[in-house]
Write a protein that holds these residues in place. Structure first.
Motif, PDB file in Angstrom:
ATOM      1  N   GLY A  77      -3.561 -25.807  29.058  1.00 13.66           N
ATOM      2  CA  GLY A  77      -2.581 -26.820  28.710  1.00 13.66           C
ATOM      3  C   GLY A  77      -2.680 -27.250  27.257  1.00 13.66           C
ATOM      4  O   GLY A  77      -1.670 -27.512  26.599  1.00 13.66           O
ATOM      5  N   LEU A  78      -3.909 -27.306  26.728  1.00 18.25           N
ATOM      6  CA  LEU A  78      -4.109 -27.667  25.323  1.00 18.25           C
ATOM      7  C   LEU A  78      -3.464 -26.647  24.408  1.00 18.25           C
ATOM      8  O   LEU A  78      -2.764 -27.006  23.451  1.00 18.25           O
ATOM      9  CB  LEU A  78      -5.614 -27.758  25.039  1.00 18.25           C
ATOM     10  N   VAL A  79      -3.668 -25.379  24.691  1.00 18.32           N
ATOM     11  CA  VAL A  79      -3.081 -24.324  23.865  1.00 18.32           C
ATOM     12  C   VAL A  79      -1.561 -24.331  23.995  1.00 18.32           C
ATOM     13  O   VAL A  79      -0.834 -24.151  23.014  1.00 18.32           O
ATOM     14  CB  VAL A  79      -3.673 -22.949  24.232  1.00 18.32           C
ATOM     15  N   ASP A  80      -1.059 -24.568  25.203  1.00 17.38           N
ATOM     16  CA  ASP A  80       0.387 -24.657  25.388  1.00 17.38           C
ATOM     17  C   ASP A  80       0.962 -25.792  24.551  1.00 17.38           C
ATOM     18  O   ASP A  80       2.080 -25.688  24.027  1.00 17.38           O
ATOM     19  CB  ASP A  80       0.724 -24.894  26.864  1.00 17.38           C
ATOM     20  N   ARG A  81       0.212 -26.869  24.431  1.00 17.73           N
ATOM     21  CA  ARG A  81       0.705 -28.055  23.717  1.00 17.73           C
ATOM     22  C   ARG A  81       0.573 -27.911  22.206  1.00 17.73           C
ATOM     23  O   ARG A  81       1.499 -28.203  21.455  1.00 17.73           O
ATOM     24  CB  ARG A  81      -0.095 -29.281  24.188  1.00 17.73           C
ATOM     25  N   PHE A  82      -0.597 -27.466  21.734  1.00 19.16           N
ATOM     26  CA  PHE A  82      -0.874 -27.421  20.297  1.00 19.16           C
ATOM     27  C   PHE A  82      -0.576 -26.068  19.671  1.00 19.16           C
ATOM     28  O   PHE A  82      -0.529 -25.948  18.454  1.00 19.16           O
ATOM     29  CB  PHE A  82      -2.335 -27.786  20.021  1.00 19.16           C
ATOM     30  N   GLY A  83      -0.436 -25.026  20.476  1.00 18.18           N
ATOM     31  CA  GLY A  83      -0.138 -23.713  19.942  1.00 18.18           C
ATOM     32  C   GLY A  83      -1.376 -23.019  19.405  1.00 18.18           C
ATOM     33  O   GLY A  83      -2.510 -23.428  19.645  1.00 18.18           O
ATOM     34  N   ALA A  84      -1.138 -21.962  18.626  1.00 17.92           N
ATOM     35  CA  ALA A  84      -2.229 -21.132  18.119  1.00 17.92           C
ATOM     36  C   ALA A  84      -3.157 -21.908  17.201  1.00 17.92           C
ATOM     37  O   ALA A  84      -4.338 -21.566  17.066  1.00 17.92           O
ATOM     38  CB  ALA A  84      -1.654 -19.923  17.378  1.00 17.92           C
ATOM     39  N   GLU A  85      -2.651 -22.957  16.558  1.00 16.91           N
ATOM     40  CA  GLU A  85      -3.491 -23.759  15.662  1.00 16.91           C
ATOM     41  C   GLU A  85      -4.620 -24.416  16.436  1.00 16.91           C
ATOM     42  O   GLU A  85      -5.737 -24.553  15.953  1.00 16.91           O
ATOM     43  CB  GLU A  85      -2.653 -24.845  14.980  1.00 16.91           C
TER      44      GLU A  85
END
Length: 203
Positions: A77-85
């Motif tokens: 979920g964190l990656v989905d929210r913040f993206g590759a950064e």
């Protein structure tokens, strides 16, 4: 154990809440996103089972993420929210012993925001916790012992004067607040951060 659809529903509700805060000008993806909620007394919500920590190599977000999205649902979920950064977030939902209702809390920063932090600014807040007696005092207060008179009955905490010294140091760093005259509590906004630090120290 909750189903994948239940996790997805909770994640969608959380994202909707963040979107509301961003629309109100209270947060942005590039900045801190604190969101404290004192949940109504009596509301219950089951928590996911504890997952083993994930240590992943440097690389693209897709390469670094563990494949098990059910176990590492928060990480995905964190990656989905913040993206590759990417970024770092901590969140919690728990009912402290003796509390009227659950406490919910979320705090997060993107990687860009984290790069702007001066680590030294955390020294005072963290130093206040750097004594075993203070952590024991915090645990006792978290569990419902609210007065110095009650705390002084426990020989671990020393004299009344020593207890007042520790309590005032913790209050000065924001870890304790006066609930009413002579009574202390861990502020709801510090419950999850405190438990997060304790969890880090025990794993």
């Amino acid at each position: 154990m909750e189903s994948s659809s239940s996790f997805a529903d909770r994640l969608a509700a959380l994202e909707a809440r963040v979107d509301e805060l961003e629309a109100a000008g209270e947060s942005a993806p590039e900045a801190a996103v604190p969101a404290e909620t004192q949940v109504e007394p009596g509301r219950t919500e089951s928590a996911p089972t504890e997952a083993a920590p994930a240590q992943v190599p440097v690389g693209s977000a897709a390469d670094a993420l563990p494949d098990d999205a059910d176990t590492f649902w928060a990480l995905h979920g964190l990656v989905d929210r913040f993206g590759a950064e990417g970024g770092v977030t901590y969140t919690g939902y728990t009912t402290p012993p003796g509390a009227e209702g659950p406490v919910a809390w979320q705090m997060g920063l993107t990687s860009e925001g984290l790069n702007e932090i001066d680590f030294a600014e955390s020294a005072g807040c963290l130093a206040a916790l750097g004594h075993p007696v203070r952590l024991q005092l915090l645990q006792a207060i978290y569990e419902g012992t609210t007065t110095v008179a009650e705390l002084s009955k426990d020989e671990r905490f020393g004299t009344t004067g020593q207890i007042y010294h520790h309590v005032h140091a913790l209050a000065g760093a924001g870890w304790l607040a006066s609930a009413r005259r002579g009574h202390w509590r861990v502020p709801s906004s510090r419950v999850i951060p405190l438990l997060t630090l304790v969890l880090i120290g025990t794993h």
